[in-house]
Design an enzyme around this catalytic site. Structure first.
Site, PDB file in Angstrom:
ATOM      1  N   LYS A 112      28.611  12.214  27.133  1.00  0.00           N
ATOM      2  CA  LYS A 112      29.452  11.891  25.981  1.00  0.00           C
ATOM      3  C   LYS A 112      28.611  11.654  24.721  1.00  0.00           C
ATOM      4  O   LYS A 112      29.074  11.847  23.602  1.00  0.00           O
ATOM      5  CB  LYS A 112      30.301  10.649  26.256  1.00  0.00           C
TER       6      LYS A 112
HETATM    7  C1  LIG Z   1      33.500  12.527  30.792  1.00  0.00           C
HETATM    8  C2  LIG Z   1      32.657  12.911  31.932  1.00  0.00           C
HETATM    9  C3  LIG Z   1      32.963  14.029  32.713  1.00  0.00           C
HETATM   10  C4  LIG Z   1      34.186  14.871  32.473  1.00  0.00           C
HETATM   11  O1  LIG Z   1      34.088  15.611  31.278  1.00  0.00           O
HETATM   12  P1  LIG Z   1      35.420  16.221  30.615  1.00  0.00           P
HETATM   13  O2  LIG Z   1      34.948  16.793  29.331  1.00  0.00           O
HETATM   14  O3  LIG Z   1      36.346  15.069  30.427  1.00  0.00           O
HETATM   15  O4  LIG Z   1      35.946  17.216  31.550  1.00  0.00           O
HETATM   16  C5  LIG Z   1      32.106  14.360  33.751  1.00  0.00           C
HETATM   17  N1  LIG Z   1      31.023  13.607  34.024  1.00  0.00           N
HETATM   18  C6  LIG Z   1      30.707  12.521  33.298  1.00  0.00           C
HETATM   19  C7  LIG Z   1      29.514  11.718  33.661  1.00  0.00           C
HETATM   20  C8  LIG Z   1      31.500  12.147  32.218  1.00  0.00           C
HETATM   21  O5  LIG Z   1      31.173  11.064  31.492  1.00  0.00           O
END
Ligand SMILES: *Cc1c(COP(=O)(O)O)cnc(C)c1O
Length: 497
Positions: A112
């Site tokens: 993120k």
């Molecule tokens: C948010 C997240 C995901 C999922 O990603 P999306 O874009 O919501 O599909 C997968 N792994 C981790 C560690 C995340 O923080």
């Protein structure tokens, strides 16, 4: 060429990129989508040898066409700096012949950060460009990682406030500690009794609450969203797929034009959608492999064309993927419906009313680039252990879901295309599940003892993000019911008089 953004539920809407970033979500509840996906203006060969920041500029300028070169370069410079613990920003690690694109070297050790370290800068720049005088209130629901990454991005940023809701019993202890220790007068973190979907539904309702919007406007405030529905998050995520291809080309792991498959551990469908956009821009991407955990609503969708959230919500060891309503899927649905906003709006209305919808055969054919599968809890743990035993490399639980799904894919298809797996979190964020997968004997240790042991067995230094929260005091201890979210928001903003 200028790109304007329309709503997936109303094609008459036309906003500039900066306006779409400020709004987050369209008034009709739809998501902003570019009126076309721009083609890369550099060849992949020309992108070899370029830094992450340079590639970020080449990609983002094509989507954010109302930003000046200076504005965009400044946002990129402020985002991808020493907050990352490696100057390459997104290193690629080869293990078992597959490439792990490590997207967890930012401030909060999850992918993120790739988008949320730049979103605040895109947002303040957008506010200035549009002469917005109001203070911007970021309202976010998190399944664990977005919350802290958004808090880290927005804390202390002039002219913004940030409110994060998370499922009280649905995040890892380290994730929770990261959030509740957040400093900054402009931050509020609240646990809710409910799961991520409850939090996300509650946040969406607040965004669509006209009365609340009026009360806020009177107080000089307006909402925006840091959730992955914001186009200002999606666009920066396209960058690392372009970067990964350029890097592998540079290192001779790919020849020019050769295809690369990507595997993405998926929850809200933002990350994999970014890979799809990268493919549409001209990056030679082959299959888009969508990996789910036991909340396998997307696996079922790709298998039979029916999206059905009416099922039990499972709490897994990969909490950031514990999602039954993958919001960003709406952008794909809109596209495979031939950019027909009316048709898309009907399907989304059906989803809201009944919890499910089914796409047509013709739409299904548009999904040929995608492959969906899932990994059970046991398969995920087995993958972490096997990878560690084979190579010494330690995967986090989310990346392990992707790695396990990739093995199923190869078994199913015998496809040997060069493959990049999006490695979305550091194993230090989920030390208990990771260490338990490696050996049951670790179960009696505390989370921070596990962190030290993980560092020892993997030969990786404990990341700064984890060192910091060890001793940090808890600042946010508010927990509320999902029905109380509006009241909590109004109180924090001082509009509850
Ligand atoms: C948010 C997240 C995901 C999922 O990603 P999306 O874009 O919501 O599909 C997968 N792994 C981790 C560690 C995340 O923080």
């Amino acid at each position: 060429m200028e790109i304007l953004y329309s709503s997936t539920r109303n094609s008459a809407v036309k906003l500039t990129a900066s306006q779409a970033i400020l709004k987050g979500l369209a008034d009709d509840g739809g998501l902003f989508v570019p009126d076309h996906i721009p083609a890369l203006t550099c060849s992949m060969q020309e992108l070899t040898g370029r830094s992450y920041q340079e590639i970020a500029y080449e990609v983002m300028k094509l989507f954010l066409t109302d930003f000046t070169e200076e504005e965009l370069k400044n946002c990129i410079r402020c985002a991808y700096d020493l907050k990352f613990d490696t100057e390459v920003i997104a290193p690629i690690v080869e293990a078992e012949g597959t490439y792990y694109l490590e997207l967890f070297h930012g401030a909060t050790i999850a992918f993120k950060d790739m988008a949320l370290s730049i979103l605040p800068h895109l947002m303040i720049t957008s506010a200035k460009k549009n002469h917005v005088e109001n203070e911007i209130v970021i309202l976010t629901a998190t399944s664990g990682d977005t919350g802290k990454a958004a808090l880290a991005g927005f804390a202390g940023v002039q002219g913004t406030r940030i409110i994060v809701f998370y499922p009280k019993n649905g995040v890892s202890p380290i994730q929770e500690k990261q959030m509740v220790t957040q400093e900054g007068d402009n931050t509020l973190v609240v646990g809710i009794h409910g799961n991520f979907d409850d939090a996300q539904t509650g946040v969406k309702a607040l965004f669509n609450d006209k009365e609340l919007a009026e009360e806020m406007a009177a107080a000089g405030l307006q909402f925006s969203s840091a959730n992955s529905i914001n186009i200002g998050r999606l666009v920066p995520q396209v960058v690392y797929y372009v970067y990964a291809y350029a890097k592998l080309l540079e290192e001779g792991k790919l020849t020019d034009g050769q295809r690369m498959n990507v595997v993405v551990p998926t929850g809200n469908f933002g990350n994999i959608l970014a890979a799809y956009y990268a493919k549409q821009m001209g990056v030679p991407i082959g299959r888009l492999i969508c990996a789910s955990n036991e909340n396998k609503v997307l696996y079922d969708f790709f298998a039979n064309g029916k999206y059905d959230r009416n099922r039990e919500f499972v709490l897994t060891s990969s909490p950031s993927m514990d999602i039954l309503i993958s919001s960003n899927l709406e952008r794909l649905i809109y596209r495979i419906a031939g950019e027909d906003a009316v048709r898309n709006a009907q399907l989304m209305e059906q989803l809201a009313r009944t919890g499910s919808y089914e796409i047509t055969e013709q739409m299904k054919e548009e999904l040929a680039d995608f492959y969906g599968n899932y990994a059970s809890e046991e398969e995920t743990a087995d993958r972490i252990r096997a990878m560690y035993e084979n190579t010494g490399y330690v995967l986090d639980t989310h990346t392990a879901v992707a790695s396990a799904v990739y093995q199923k894919y190869v078994e199913d298809t015998k496809d040997e295309t060069v493959t990049v797996i999006a490695s979305t979190a550091s194993p230090f964020k989920f030390p208990r599940n990771v260490m338990n997968a490696i050996d049951g004997k670790y179960d009696t240790m505390t989370d921070f003892e596990l962190v030290d042991e993980l560092s020892r067995i993997s030969n990786v230094e404990v990341p700064e993000a984890v060192v910091k929260i060890r001793t940090a005091p808890v600042i946010h201890d508010h927990v509320c019911d999902k029905t109380e979210m509006k009241q909590v928001v109004k109180h924090f903003l001082g509009v509850d008089a």
